[in-house]
Write an enzyme that holds these catalytic residues in place. Structure first.
Site, mmCIF file in Angstrom:
data_model
loop_
_atom_site.group_PDB
_atom_site.id
_atom_site.type_symbol
_atom_site.label_atom_id
_atom_site.label_comp_id
_atom_site.label_asym_id
_atom_site.label_seq_id
_atom_site.Cartn_x
_atom_site.Cartn_y
_atom_site.Cartn_z
ATOM 1 N N LEU A 44 -5.104 -2.467 -2.581
ATOM 2 C CA LEU A 44 -4.362 -3.396 -3.432
ATOM 3 C C LEU A 44 -2.906 -3.501 -2.972
ATOM 4 C CD1 LEU A 44 -4.211 -5.188 -5.978
ATOM 5 C CD2 LEU A 44 -3.688 -3.110 -7.278
ATOM 6 N N LYS A 45 -2.309 -2.367 -2.641
ATOM 7 C CA LYS A 45 -0.928 -2.359 -2.157
ATOM 8 C C LYS A 45 -0.800 -3.149 -0.866
ATOM 9 C CE LYS A 45 3.375 -0.874 -1.553
ATOM 10 N NZ LYS A 45 4.505 -1.249 -2.428
#
Length: 297
Positions: free
Chosen positions: A170-171
């Site tokens: 996600l990052k």
């Protein structure tokens, strides 16, 4: 698990503010500051982080360790911690909150768990959490729920799954947009300056892309002292996308832009030294003066 003491690796720009938040809400924070820089020691002192000296003491005393480092240091640090966990015989909760590719965080998780520790993949989205509701810490893995008590101590913890790599993935996707866009904006503004098109470009952006111009006006001046850290983050994103069969070249190029900025006078400032009144216009004029030596034949 009861959390009373949190070890911070390392009390830099992000780690220091996380420690301040935890301390303000009643948790004790620790760091191993043997052989660390004077700046890191000063940041730790300002955050009221207890210096326990060695990594061994940190493992012994902490209930969990939160790793917040430059991407290049993530694996090496885990490799230093793992034999200590094994020697001490403590199932320490190790939280990797570094901006690294999912494949790398899986390898780090294996290093920690094979030594007898427990592992959580985490990612930080947003600025250092000085202001409530602006910073999220996403977590994944079978032990991710053990981080939820930190919600009671000022951190916005969000568990998104039980697989290692989800939080880091996600990052990577989020930073590909935000920091990738900042790199593109930096390069195009330098190009416009060298073409003598500063004013026409600014006028056109104000007319047709005002939201984007406002974003770059905030993002670029604050980026410069962090450019050295963002090089590795762009390289991690490139590795992530390559592993998915996508092109890595976009983010290798973004890493190149941050590499150029790092070597300018602005890039050599620390976040504490940055002039917060400096405008976007003055920044890219400075970029042009400092970067020309690198980009012109």
């Amino acid at each position: 698990m009861t959390i009373q003491k949190v070890g911070i690796l390392s009390p830099g720009d992000m780690g220091q503010v996380i420690a301040i938040v935890l301390s303000q809400h009643g948790l004790h924070t620790l760091a191993a500051l043997d052989d660390r820089s004077d700046r890191t020691r000063q940041l730790a002192t300002e955050a009221k982080i207890e210096d326990v000296g060695s990594l061994k003491n940190l493992v012994i005393e902490a209930d969990l360790i939160l790793s917040v480092l430059v991407p290049s240091a993530a694996t090496e640090t885990a490799e230093q911690i793992a034999p200590i966990i094994r020697a001490v015989g403590k199932p320490l909760l190790y939280v990797d909150a570094n901006a690294i590719a999912p494949d790398r965080v899986k390898r780090i998780g294996q290093i920690i768990t094979e030594a007898g520790g427990q592992f959580v993949d985490a990612s930080i989205i947003g600025p250092p959490p000085r202001v409530p509701d602006q910073t999220r810490i996403y977590a994944s893995g079978t032990h991710a729920n053990q981080l939820l008590p930190l919600r009671d101590y000022g951190l916005d913890i969000r568990v998104i799954g039980d697989e290692i790599g989800q939080a880091s993935g996600l990052k990577m996707c989020y930073a590909a947009l935000t920091k990738g866009l900042t790199a593109i904006g930096t390069e195009l503004l330098i190009a416009a300056h060298q073409l003598g098109l500063d004013a026409p470009l600014e006028a056109e952006l104000s007319n047709s892309q005002s939201g984007l111009l406002n974003h770059l006006s905030r993002a670029i001046p604050s980026m410069t002292p962090k450019a050295h850290r963002w090089i590795g983050e762009m390289e991690e994103i490139a590795d992530t996308f390559k592993s998915l069969g996508l092109t890595e070249h976009i983010f290798q190029g973004a890493a190149d832009i941050y590499r150029l900025v790092k070597d300018t006078s602005l890039g050599k400032e620390t976040p504490e030294e940055r002039d917060r009144d400096r405008s976007l216009s003055s920044d890219y004029h400075s970029y042009k003066r400092n970067i020309t030596v690198f980009i012109l034949p």
